[in-house]
Motif scaffolding. Structure first.
Motif, PDB file in Angstrom:
ATOM      1  N   PRO A 187     -49.278 -25.533 -18.108  1.00  0.00           N
ATOM      2  CA  PRO A 187     -47.830 -25.520 -17.903  1.00  0.00           C
ATOM      3  C   PRO A 187     -47.387 -24.287 -17.114  1.00  0.00           C
ATOM      4  O   PRO A 187     -47.945 -23.202 -17.266  1.00  0.00           O
ATOM      5  CB  PRO A 187     -47.264 -25.501 -19.320  1.00  0.00           C
ATOM      6  CG  PRO A 187     -48.383 -25.963 -20.195  1.00  0.00           C
ATOM      7  CD  PRO A 187     -49.636 -25.505 -19.527  1.00  0.00           C
ATOM      8  N   VAL A 188     -46.366 -24.484 -16.275  1.00  0.00           N
ATOM      9  CA  VAL A 188     -45.854 -23.419 -15.413  1.00  0.00           C
ATOM     10  C   VAL A 188     -44.351 -23.281 -15.629  1.00  0.00           C
ATOM     11  O   VAL A 188     -43.656 -24.283 -15.825  1.00  0.00           O
ATOM     12  CB  VAL A 188     -46.156 -23.727 -13.926  1.00  0.00           C
ATOM     13  CG1 VAL A 188     -45.479 -22.719 -13.001  1.00  0.00           C
ATOM     14  CG2 VAL A 188     -47.662 -23.734 -13.689  1.00  0.00           C
ATOM     15  N   SER A 189     -43.829 -22.062 -15.608  1.00  0.00           N
ATOM     16  CA  SER A 189     -42.394 -21.808 -15.692  1.00  0.00           C
ATOM     17  C   SER A 189     -41.929 -21.060 -14.451  1.00  0.00           C
ATOM     18  O   SER A 189     -42.700 -20.306 -13.836  1.00  0.00           O
ATOM     19  CB  SER A 189     -42.056 -20.967 -16.933  1.00  0.00           C
ATOM     20  OG  SER A 189     -42.314 -21.680 -18.119  1.00  0.00           O
ATOM     21  N   LEU A 190     -40.672 -21.260 -14.090  1.00  0.00           N
ATOM     22  CA  LEU A 190     -40.047 -20.468 -13.034  1.00  0.00           C
ATOM     23  C   LEU A 190     -39.410 -19.259 -13.703  1.00  0.00           C
ATOM     24  O   LEU A 190     -38.587 -19.393 -14.615  1.00  0.00           O
ATOM     25  CB  LEU A 190     -39.007 -21.292 -12.286  1.00  0.00           C
ATOM     26  CG  LEU A 190     -39.545 -22.531 -11.558  1.00  0.00           C
ATOM     27  CD1 LEU A 190     -38.423 -23.231 -10.798  1.00  0.00           C
ATOM     28  CD2 LEU A 190     -40.682 -22.163 -10.613  1.00  0.00           C
ATOM     29  N   VAL A 191     -39.785 -18.079 -13.269  1.00  0.00           N
ATOM     30  CA  VAL A 191     -39.464 -16.848 -13.985  1.00  0.00           C
ATOM     31  C   VAL A 191     -38.569 -15.959 -13.141  1.00  0.00           C
ATOM     32  O   VAL A 191     -38.739 -15.849 -11.917  1.00  0.00           O
ATOM     33  CB  VAL A 191     -40.758 -16.096 -14.349  1.00  0.00           C
ATOM     34  CG1 VAL A 191     -40.453 -14.863 -15.177  1.00  0.00           C
ATOM     35  CG2 VAL A 191     -41.693 -17.013 -15.113  1.00  0.00           C
ATOM     36  N   VAL A 192     -37.609 -15.298 -13.818  1.00  0.00           N
ATOM     37  CA  VAL A 192     -36.714 -14.342 -13.176  1.00  0.00           C
ATOM     38  C   VAL A 192     -36.563 -13.132 -14.094  1.00  0.00           C
ATOM     39  O   VAL A 192     -37.007 -13.149 -15.245  1.00  0.00           O
ATOM     40  CB  VAL A 192     -35.322 -14.969 -12.913  1.00  0.00           C
ATOM     41  CG1 VAL A 192     -35.422 -16.111 -11.905  1.00  0.00           C
ATOM     42  CG2 VAL A 192     -34.692 -15.454 -14.219  1.00  0.00           C
ATOM     43  N   ARG A 193     -35.897 -12.108 -13.588  1.00  0.00           N
ATOM     44  CA  ARG A 193     -35.629 -10.927 -14.416  1.00  0.00           C
ATOM     45  C   ARG A 193     -34.510 -11.221 -15.408  1.00  0.00           C
ATOM     46  O   ARG A 193     -33.695 -12.129 -15.213  1.00  0.00           O
ATOM     47  CB  ARG A 193     -35.236  -9.750 -13.532  1.00  0.00           C
ATOM     48  CG  ARG A 193     -33.932  -9.971 -12.769  1.00  0.00           C
ATOM     49  CD  ARG A 193     -33.493  -8.714 -12.038  1.00  0.00           C
ATOM     50  NE  ARG A 193     -32.291  -8.984 -11.245  1.00  0.00           N
ATOM     51  CZ  ARG A 193     -31.046  -8.977 -11.730  1.00  0.00           C
ATOM     52  NH1 ARG A 193     -30.845  -8.724 -13.019  1.00  0.00           N
ATOM     53  NH2 ARG A 193     -30.015  -9.234 -10.942  1.00  0.00           N
ATOM     54  N   ASP A 194     -34.505 -10.464 -16.461  1.00  0.00           N
ATOM     55  CA  ASP A 194     -33.403 -10.540 -17.413  1.00  0.00           C
ATOM     56  C   ASP A 194     -32.103 -10.135 -16.705  1.00  0.00           C
ATOM     57  O   ASP A 194     -32.063  -9.148 -15.969  1.00  0.00           O
ATOM     58  CB  ASP A 194     -33.672  -9.593 -18.584  1.00  0.00           C
ATOM     59  CG  ASP A 194     -32.655  -9.762 -19.702  1.00  0.00           C
ATOM     60  OD1 ASP A 194     -32.061 -10.850 -19.805  1.00  0.00           O
ATOM     61  OD2 ASP A 194     -32.470  -8.797 -20.465  1.00  0.00           O
ATOM     62  N   GLY A 195     -31.032 -10.916 -16.873  1.00  0.00           N
ATOM     63  CA  GLY A 195     -29.771 -10.641 -16.202  1.00  0.00           C
ATOM     64  C   GLY A 195     -29.630 -11.297 -14.849  1.00  0.00           C
ATOM     65  O   GLY A 195     -28.658 -11.041 -14.131  1.00  0.00           O
ATOM     66  N   HIS A 196     -30.576 -12.136 -14.479  1.00  0.00           N
ATOM     67  CA  HIS A 196     -30.507 -12.849 -13.191  1.00  0.00           C
ATOM     68  C   HIS A 196     -29.271 -13.751 -13.173  1.00  0.00           C
ATOM     69  O   HIS A 196     -28.894 -14.327 -14.201  1.00  0.00           O
ATOM     70  CB  HIS A 196     -31.778 -13.687 -13.010  1.00  0.00           C
ATOM     71  CG  HIS A 196     -31.960 -14.240 -11.638  1.00  0.00           C
ATOM     72  ND1 HIS A 196     -31.269 -15.342 -11.181  1.00  0.00           N
ATOM     73  CD2 HIS A 196     -32.761 -13.839 -10.615  1.00  0.00           C
ATOM     74  CE1 HIS A 196     -31.641 -15.606  -9.942  1.00  0.00           C
ATOM     75  NE2 HIS A 196     -32.552 -14.705  -9.580  1.00  0.00           N
TER      76      HIS A 196
END
Length: 330
Positions: A187-196
């Motif tokens: 499984p893969v997730s699209l990841v961003v920084r906290d507060g994006h």
């Protein structure tokens, strides 16, 4: 000697080369010759004089009844027979090293060095817990771990620099060279920084992601192919601004300091952002939750048996994979 006039050999005769005088010094020398392409350099590495090395090579050509190399100004060029003999010499010498290693491990209990490879997600989800387990139950085993893409790991395995790896078999390779214990999709997730900005209520959608910068693995990698296929199947344009890197560390650094988006194995995100991991301030976007990379396996060479120590670690990883799979199916 005129090789064209050599009588036809009896290929069915057992131990023919040994009975004709083949010795391990011949194999060691021709293996080094394949590495150096120079008689003098091969001789130096084996602490032989050049005349002694030349004499051994002449004996070897008489034994196999074929020319093994041709000289030129910068060294030598191996013939087809020479290339074939180099390959088999390396295999025989590697097998002897393996036998020595296995006998030593048997004599002293399960000890020795095990070289494991893994792609990023399973490295954290499977290999890392097994390292902790083996440290307690088998402290005599030293473990070397390589984390890389499947194509690089497959090269290392076939070069006998890994005992096994967790990943996939590259499509261009002959699958008969591998033995596999299947695990399942990654499984893969699209990841961003906290507060994006996309983490604000009602802002996240796969369509909205396209406008941002992305960090992707290089063109041709499995993860990038999976992401681009996912977007195209939904009639979406591919992102225009992309940074390509195979480094997970660089990916994390970029997304933590910008509004970029990166696909990462869900197991990696659980580790990097989880309280028991690094506690990084990362968030998985609530989009594309069905995104996954094709199934992976625990893979070893079909022609090289595992040593007792390697077999122990193989069993640990396969057992953990089965437990995780059962928990996911429950």
């Amino acid at each position: 000697m005129d090789w064209r006039r050599t009588p036809a050999r009896d290929a069915t005769s057992p131990d023919r080369l040994v009975r004709r005088g083949l010795k391990f010094n011949h194999l060691r020398l021709v293996a080094k010759l394949g590495e150096t392409n120079q008689v003098s350099a091969a001789a130096d590495q084996l602490a032989l004089s050049q005349p002694a090395a030349s004499r051994l090579l002449a004996e070897l050509e008489q034994i196999v009844e074929a020319p093994l190399y041709q000289r030129h100004a910068r060294g030598i060029v191996l013939t087809q027979a020479g290339l074939a003999l180099v390959q088999w010499a390396r295999k025989v010498l590697d097998d002897l090293d393996h036998a020595d290693r296995e006998i030593g491990e048997m004599a002293s209990g399960v000890r020795g060095t095990v070289s494991i490879g893994s792609v990023t997600g399973p490295a954290l989800e499977l290999v890392l817990p097994v390292l902790r387990q083996a440290r307690v139950t088998h402290p005599g085993i030293t473990i070397d771990v390589s984390v890389d893409t499947s194509d690089k790991l497959a090269e290392l395995l076939l070069a006998r620099k890994l005992d096994f790896y967790v990943g996939r078999i590259p499509q261009e390779l002959d699958h008969s060279h591998f033995a596999a214990e299947p695990i399942g999709p990654e499984p893969v997730s699209l990841v961003v920084r906290d507060g994006h900005p996309l983490m604000r209520p009602g802002r996240a959608s796969i369509e909205a992601c396209i406008a941002y910068d992305w960090v992707l693995q290089p063109v041709g990698s499995l993860l990038r192919h999976a992401v681009e296929t996912y977007l195209l199947e939904r009639r979406l344009q591919l992102p225009e601004r992309i940074v390509s890197t195979s480094s997970t560390l660089m990916t994390l650094a970029i997304i933590s300091q910008s509004n970029a988006i990166a696909p990462l194995a869900r197991a990696a995100i659980d580790f990097f952002a989880g309280p028991e991991g690094l506690g990084a301030k990362l968030c998985a976007l609530p989009v594309a939750e069905e995104l996954a990379v094709s199934s992976y396996s625990v893979l070893r060479s079909s022609s090289k048996p595992l040593s007792p120590a390697s077999d122990t670690l193989w069993s640990f990883i396969c057992e953990r994979a089965r437990r995780l799979q059962s928990a996911g199916d429950a």
